[in-house]
Design an enzyme around this catalytic site. Structure first.
Site, mmCIF file in Angstrom:
data_model
loop_
_atom_site.group_PDB
_atom_site.id
_atom_site.type_symbol
_atom_site.label_atom_id
_atom_site.label_comp_id
_atom_site.label_asym_id
_atom_site.label_seq_id
_atom_site.Cartn_x
_atom_site.Cartn_y
_atom_site.Cartn_z
ATOM 1 N N SER A 1 0.855 -1.177 0.000
ATOM 2 C CA SER A 1 0.000 0.000 0.000
ATOM 3 C C SER A 1 0.894 1.231 0.000
ATOM 4 O O SER A 1 2.107 1.126 0.103
ATOM 5 C CB SER A 1 -0.888 -0.005 1.235
ATOM 6 O OG SER A 1 -0.095 0.266 2.362
ATOM 7 N N LYS A 2 0.266 2.371 -0.133
ATOM 8 C CA LYS A 2 1.013 3.630 -0.204
ATOM 9 C C LYS A 2 1.966 3.790 0.978
ATOM 10 O O LYS A 2 3.036 4.353 0.847
ATOM 11 C CB LYS A 2 0.040 4.823 -0.182
ATOM 12 C CG LYS A 2 -0.245 5.407 -1.559
ATOM 13 C CD LYS A 2 0.638 6.623 -1.795
ATOM 14 C CE LYS A 2 0.463 7.243 -3.160
ATOM 15 N NZ LYS A 2 1.362 6.771 -4.169
ATOM 16 N N ARG A 3 1.545 3.250 2.121
ATOM 17 C CA ARG A 3 2.372 3.425 3.304
ATOM 18 C C ARG A 3 3.726 2.732 3.195
ATOM 19 O O ARG A 3 4.722 3.199 3.679
ATOM 20 C CB ARG A 3 1.641 2.906 4.542
ATOM 21 C CG ARG A 3 0.972 3.971 5.344
ATOM 22 C CD ARG A 3 0.351 3.435 6.608
ATOM 23 N NE ARG A 3 -0.305 2.152 6.393
ATOM 24 C CZ ARG A 3 0.053 1.045 6.992
ATOM 25 N NH1 ARG A 3 1.079 1.050 7.794
ATOM 26 N NH2 ARG A 3 -0.611 -0.076 6.773
#
Ligand code: GLU
Length: 498
Positions: free
Chosen positions: A245-247
């Site tokens: 994910s973006k994280r």
């Protein structure tokens, strides 16, 4: 076996190049170079709505940054649509494909009904039974149609370098669409047509494509074209074992570049996501990768992306870089800080020294400027309260710092070696451990309690600067006590030079 390996990276320019795509590109590149083959690039831009030139530029820039040079001219898929149609026509001609007049929603209903009846798990179009003449007549009458592939009754098998033989029962594969009602060829058509025309021998791509492969194999067979070897590389998951994910990690590669990652570190790290050399090496130079990379080394299990590991690897590569390269990487930010008044003018020559002393302790080039402020400007205050309390409590410290400065002043040559020698001699005379002088000196010159080798620092800073800072701290301690009263945590400690 004399066949030359030809592989391709085939990104869709519908987004920036991310970790997963970059890893696919790297594996293709490494395999091509390892086997003396060719690494080709194909931009799969047939999705007009989602494809953007900006993304395409980003992908090319990221490949260039990683040093993944491709051979031959890149192919633009959208420029080959007429060729894709030709292939579909040939399949229609041979009977491997047929016109399907059934609208999409109806096709879905037919499939559902078939499955409920306990029949096959796939769509079989009733229009496969139309004679060539009937089919042509309806097309001529202007009835809209898609062109679908006629799934044979035999199961499909192919060899995957990672998973071995992969077999798919024919009754689970839809009569899939080759050309939509609007005349646009589908991904399945384009990819096989292009791979075949480009002479691709090995298709190395993400495991998310594996369900497409049986259909593509059927197409090759229907075209009597050689079926390439496949290698479906495991997915990359985040540390939580879910999709990236973006994280963690779903950033564009160019963002990693902006953050100060070195392409060598990214190349080395991404190469190990889903591939291993067979020993427990973790760091690879490009040459080592080229030498060692094989398809047999690709793992089945999904890989986990760990940004901390990548950062650690960056630190390893940082310490091995030539100083000039790191200076070059810092030049723009250094200039910006000078212009913004954050670093004094005239300190340019100190950049090389800061790089040299700090590169083995930095994770990113920027750390050299952030942690090494004292290379460019006298510390304004003692930042490290804990170190101050512990290291500056001996009442003799101000006098010792003063005396050390005097001794340094008398040295004819001042460098790493002579500064150390003089300090140790003085400690011996005082009959105290060298630490009694080393720690306060470190605080005097850098304002912080830990850092690179003190004497490397002193040598780099030069005699005048070192003497000045030693005397400044001596004065400060006389005024504020040993240990100095730095006030409470919530307020700034007093300035060293009031
Ligand atoms: N364009 C496809 C993608 O970006 C790759 C197709 C392939 O490798 O066969 O996922």
């Amino acid at each position: 076996m004399s066949e030359t390996v030809r592989v391709r990276f085939a990104p869709s320019p519908t987004g920036y190049l991310h970790i997963g795509g970059a890893r696919t590109a790297i594996f293709n590149y490494l395999y091509a170079r390892h086997s003396g083959g060719r690494f080709l690039l194909r931009i799969e831009d047939t999705d007009r709505r989602r494809s953007r030139r900006e993304y395409e530029q980003d992908i090319l820039a990221a490949l260039a940054w990683l040093g993944l040079e491709w051979d031959e001219e890149p192919l633009r898929q959208s420029a080959r649509i007429s060729r894709h149609r030709e292939m579909v026509d040939a399949l229609l001609e041979s009977g491997a494909a047929f016109r399907c007049f059934v609208p999409l929603e109806k096709a879905e209903r037919i499939k559902q009904a078939e499955m409920e009846r306990g029949g096959i798990n796939a769509f079989r179009s009733p229009d496969r039974e139309l004679s060539a003449k009937q089919s042509q007549a309806r097309a001529d009458a202007g009835e809209p149609f898609a062109i679908r592939f006629r799934i044979p009754t035999l199961d499909v098998s192919f060899h995957d370098a990672v998973r071995g033989t992969v077999s798919t029962p024919a009754h689970t594969i839809d009569d899939f669409i080759l050309m939509r009602r609007d005349g646009s060829p589908t991904y399945m058509t384009a990819v096989v047509c292009d791979d075949s025309d480009m002479g691709i021998t090995h298709v190395i791509r993400g495991a998310d494509h594996i369900t497409n492969t049986p259909k593509q194999v059927l197409l090759y067979q229907a075209l009597a074209a050689p079926v390439p070897e496949f290698a479906h590389v495991p997915l990359i998951l985040g540390p939580d074992r879910k999709r990236l994910s973006k994280r963690h990690g779903a950033q564009a590669l160019t963002e990693y570049r902006e953050q100060g990652y070195l392409p060598e570190a990214v190349l080395s790290y991404l190469s190990t996501l889903g591939w291993s050399s067979g020993d427990d090496r973790e760091l690879f130079t490009r040459d080592q990768l080229l030498e060692n990379f094989t398809l047999a080394g690709i793992n089945k299990a999904s890989a986990v992306f760990d940004e901390q590991k990548l950062e650690w690897m960056n630190a390893q590569f940082m310490s091995q870089q030539p100083d000039e390269r790191l200076q070059q990487m810092l030049r723009r930010e250094f200039a910006r800080r000078i212009m913004a008044g954050e670093i004094p003018h005239g300190t340019g020559p100190m950049l090389a020294k800061a790089v040299n002393v700090l590169k083995t302790r930095a994770h990113f080039p920027i750390d050299i400027l952030d942690k090494g402020r004292y290379f460019f400007t006298d510390p304004e205050l003692i930042e490290d309260r804990k170190a101050a309390k512990k290291r500056l409590k001996d009442p003799a410290t101000p006098d010792r710092l003063e005396e050390l400065a005097n001794r340094y002043e008398k040295l004819s040559g001042f460098d790493e070696h002579s500064s150390e020698q003089a300090l140790r001699e003085y400690a011996d005379e005082l009959e105290v451990g060298a630490g009694k002088l080393i720690h306060p000196t470190r605080l005097a010159v850098s304002g912080v309690g830990s850092g690179p080798s003190l004497f490397a620092m002193l040598g780099a800073l030069g005699k005048e600067t070192v003497m000045r800072r030693l005397r400044t701290l001596a004065r400060f301690l006389r005024e504020h006590g040993t240990p100095p009263d730095l006030g409470d945590e919530d307020t700034d400690p007093p300035k060293l030079t009031a």
